[in-house]
Write an enzyme that holds these catalytic residues in place. Structure first.
Site, PDB file in Angstrom:
ATOM      1  CG  HIS A  72      -2.138  -0.832   1.063  1.00 26.49           C
ATOM      2  ND1 HIS A  72      -3.334  -0.536   1.674  1.00 26.49           N
ATOM      3  CD2 HIS A  72      -2.354  -1.968   0.333  1.00 26.49           C
ATOM      4  CE1 HIS A  72      -4.240  -1.446   1.333  1.00 26.49           C
ATOM      5  NE2 HIS A  72      -3.662  -2.327   0.522  1.00 26.49           N
ATOM      6  CE1 TYR A 200      -5.659   4.212   8.114  1.00 25.24           C
ATOM      7  CE2 TYR A 200      -6.423   4.064  10.383  1.00 25.24           C
ATOM      8  CZ  TYR A 200      -5.570   3.658   9.383  1.00 25.24           C
ATOM      9  OH  TYR A 200      -4.614   2.705   9.639  1.00 25.24           O
ATOM     10  N   PRO A 292      -5.397   0.985  18.196  1.00 27.52           N
ATOM     11  CG  PRO A 292      -7.282  -0.216  17.582  1.00 27.52           C
ATOM     12  CD  PRO A 292      -6.635   0.444  18.757  1.00 27.52           C
ATOM     13  CE  LYS A 296       2.951   3.570  13.177  1.00 29.89           C
ATOM     14  NZ  LYS A 296       3.650   3.117  11.952  1.00 29.89           N
ATOM     15  CE1 TYR A 384      -0.485   2.906   7.404  1.00 22.49           C
ATOM     16  CE2 TYR A 384      -1.776   4.146   8.991  1.00 22.49           C
ATOM     17  CZ  TYR A 384      -1.630   3.061   8.150  1.00 22.49           C
ATOM     18  OH  TYR A 384      -2.645   2.130   8.066  1.00 22.49           O
TER      19      TYR A 384
HETATM   20  C1  PHB Z   1      -6.929  -3.953  10.347  1.00 15.40           C
HETATM   21  O1  PHB Z   1      -6.885  -4.254   9.132  1.00 15.40           O
HETATM   22  O2  PHB Z   1      -7.375  -4.729  11.219  1.00 15.40           O
HETATM   23  C2  PHB Z   1      -6.427  -2.580  10.772  1.00 15.40           C
HETATM   24  C3  PHB Z   1      -5.787  -1.773   9.838  1.00 15.40           C
HETATM   25  C4  PHB Z   1      -5.323  -0.513  10.226  1.00 15.40           C
HETATM   26  C5  PHB Z   1      -5.513  -0.092  11.526  1.00 15.40           C
HETATM   27  C6  PHB Z   1      -6.145  -0.914  12.474  1.00 15.40           C
HETATM   28  C7  PHB Z   1      -6.605  -2.169  12.088  1.00 15.40           C
HETATM   29  O3  PHB Z   1      -5.077   1.149  11.894  1.00 15.40           O
END
Ligand code: PHB
Ligand code: APR
Length: 389
Positions: A72, A200, A292, A296, A384
Site C-alpha cells: 500500500h 480512515y 489500533p 502500530k 505511518y
Molecule cells: C486492520 O486491518 O485490522 C487494521 C488496519 C489498520 C488499523 C487498524 C486495524 O489502523
C-alpha cells in the site's frame, strides 16, 4: 531442561525472536499458555511497516508474505463526504505491506517447526525466577508435570495480560496508561474491500475504518460505546451504520455480506518503564499497548525484537553487553514516538463523549490542515510507514 533464551509467550513477538535467534545459532525455547489453534484463532490488525517486513526476511520467513501481501503506497482519510489521500511513496519513498497478523503468526510457527524449534503449548503456571542473578530459570506445568528451564536470559513476550511485567519490582516499575472512552466494533466479511487502500473516516456519528486482508476478505470497524456488545449488532445494522460514517461514493459501492467474525476491542495507550529487569527483557504487548488507530501494535513489537535480537547476538558472538544494557532505553525511545502517533491519530479521528463544539471545530481544522499541507501529510506518512529503528 536448559537453553540460552527462554521466551515466555508464543505470539508474534516470541515467535519472531525465537526464529531470529535461531538464525544466529542462539538456542531458545518458547513457552505458550494456549494451544496453537487458539493463538492462530486471534483476529488482529495487518499493516506491516517495512522494518517488520525486513525482520521477517532476515528471519527467513517472508516467502508467503512477499507473495500474498499487498503493498500500500498510501491511505485515504475521510471527513464526512470529503476524502483525501496521503501518498506514502511520494512523501517518504516507502510504503506498508497489508498482510494479516494471523498469517504472520502462522508463517512463524511453520518456520519454527521446520527448523526443529521448541515451542511448548498449554504451559500453565509459567514463572521466571532469579532474574536478578546470572542464572535465571523458569518453572511451568505441562501435562500435569512441574518443569524447569535453566537459561541465560528470559524474554517476556507474554502480552498485556501475561505475568512477566509484574516481575519488575513495583518500586522500580513505572506504568503510564490512557484508557479511551470508546471501543472498536470490528467485523470480518468475505467480501471485496470497498477500496484499494484503507479509509480512515471521521464522521459526526463516530470513527470508521475500512480495511482488508485480501481481495475477498474485508475488515471493517466502527467506533462504539464501551458498554456496547457485538450481540447488539445484526450484520444489517452494522452495514447500515458503517455506510453513514464513510463518504457517500464509498458507501454506494460497499459490498456487504455475512460477518464471519464480530468483536469489540477497547482502546488504550500503555507503557511500562523500564522494559528490562536483570536477565528479563519485556517485548511487545507485555510492555506497551497502542490504540489500533495508527496500526502500530505489531510494528512496535517488531522494533523491540530488533533491539533485543541485536543485543543478544552481540552478547553471544562478541561477549559485548552494550546492546542488552541499552535495550530498554533504545526500545522506549521508539515506543513513545509510536504511542504519540497512535494517540494523535485517535484524537484526530474519533468523537469523544466530552467533546465541546469548540473541540470538534479544532478536530475539523486539524483535518483541513492535514488535507491542505504537504508538511503535515509528510509527518503522518513518516510515522505511518514507520520511523527508523
Ligand atoms: C486492520 O486491518 O485490522 C487494521 C488496519 C489498520 C488499523 C487498524 C486495524 O489502523
Ligand atoms: N504463559 C505463557 N504464555 C502466555 C502467558 C503465560 N502466563 N500469558 C500470555 N501468554 C501468551 C498469550 O497466550 C499470547 O499467545 O503470550 C502471547 C502474547 O502474544 P500477544 O498478546 O499477541 O503479544 P505479542 O506477541 O507481543 O504481539 C503483539 O499482538 O495483540 C496483538 O496488537 C497486538 O499486534 C500486536 C501483537
Amino acid at each position: 531442561m536448559r537453553t540460552q533464551v527462554c521466551i515466555i509467550g508464543g505470539g508474534p513477538s516470541g515467535l519472531l525472536l525465537s526464529q531470529l535467534l535461531h538464525t544466529a545459532g542462539i538456542e531458545g525455547i518458547v513457552l505458550e499458555r494456549q494451544t496453537r489453534d487458539y493463538v492462530l484463532g486471534r483476529i488482529r490488525a495487518g499493516v506491516l511497516e517495512t522494518g517488520f517486513v525486513d525482520l521477517m526476511r532476515r528471519a527467513g520467513v517472508s516467502e508467503r508474505m512477499d507473495r500474498e501481501g499487498f503493498v500500500h503506497d498510501g491511505t485515504l482519510i475521510a471527513a464526512g463526504d470529503e476524502q483525501f489521500r496521503i501518498d506514502f511513496s511520494a512523501l517518504t519513498g516507502s510504503h506498508v505491506l497489508v498482510y494479516g497478523q494471523t498469517e504472520v503468526t502462522r508463517d512463524l510457527y511453520q518456520a519454527r517447526d521446520k527448523a526443529g524449534g521448541t515451542v511448548l503449548h498449554e504451559c500453565s503456571a509459567v514463572k521466571p525466577h532469579d532474574l536478578d542473578t546470572d542464572a535465571p530459570y523458569v518453572t511451568f506445568i505441562q501435562d500435569g508435570t512441574v518443569q524447569r528451564i535453566d537459561c541465560d536470559f528470559v524474554a517476556g513476550c507474554d502480552g498485556f495480560h501475561g505475568p512477566c511485567r509484574q516481575e519488575i519490582p513495583l518500586d522500580v516499575r513505572r506504568e503510564y496508561e490512557k484508557v479511551y472512552p470508546f471501543g472498536w466494533l470490528g467485523i470480518l466479511s468475505e467480501t471485496p474491500p470497498v477500496d484499494q487502500e484503507l479509509i480512515y473516516s471521521n464522521s459526526d456519528r463516530g470513527f470508521a475504518l475500512c480495511s482488508m486482508r485480501n481481495a475477498n476478505l474485508s475488515r471493517y470497524y466502527i467506533q462504539c460505546s464501551l458498554s456496547d456488545a457485538p450481540e447488539n449488532w445484526t450484520d444489517d445494522a452494522f452495514w447500515a451504520e458503517l455506510k453513514t460514517r464513510i463518504p457517500t461514493e464509498a458507501a454506494e459501492r460497499l459490498v456487504i455480506g455475512p460477518s464471519i467474525e464480530k468483536s469489540i476491542a477497547p482502546l488504550r495507550s500503555f507503557v511500562t518503564e523500564p522494559m528490562r529487569w536483570g536477565r528479563l527483557f519485556l517485548c511487545g504487548d507485555a510492555a506497551h499497548i497502542v490504540p489500533p488507530t495508527g496500526a502500530k501494535g505489531l510494528n512496535t513489537a517488531a522494533s523491540d525484537i530488533h533491539y533485543l535480537f541485536e543485543g543478544l547476538s552481540a552478547f553471544y558472538a562478541d561477549n559485548e553487553d552494550e546492546g542488552i544494557e541499552k535495550y530498554s532505553e533504545k526500545a522506549l525511545a521508539r515506543i513513545w514516538k509510536a504511542e504519540r502517533f497512535s494517540w494523535w491519530m485517535t484524537n484526530l479521528l474519533h468523537r469523544f463523549p466530552d467533546q465541546s463544539e469548540f473541540d470538534i471545530k479544532m478536530q475539523k481544522a486539524d483535518l483541513a490542515f492535514l488535507r491542505d499541507n504537504a508538511a503535515a501529510q509528510q509527518v503522518l506518512a513518516e510515522n505511518y510507514v514507520g520511523l527508523p529503528y
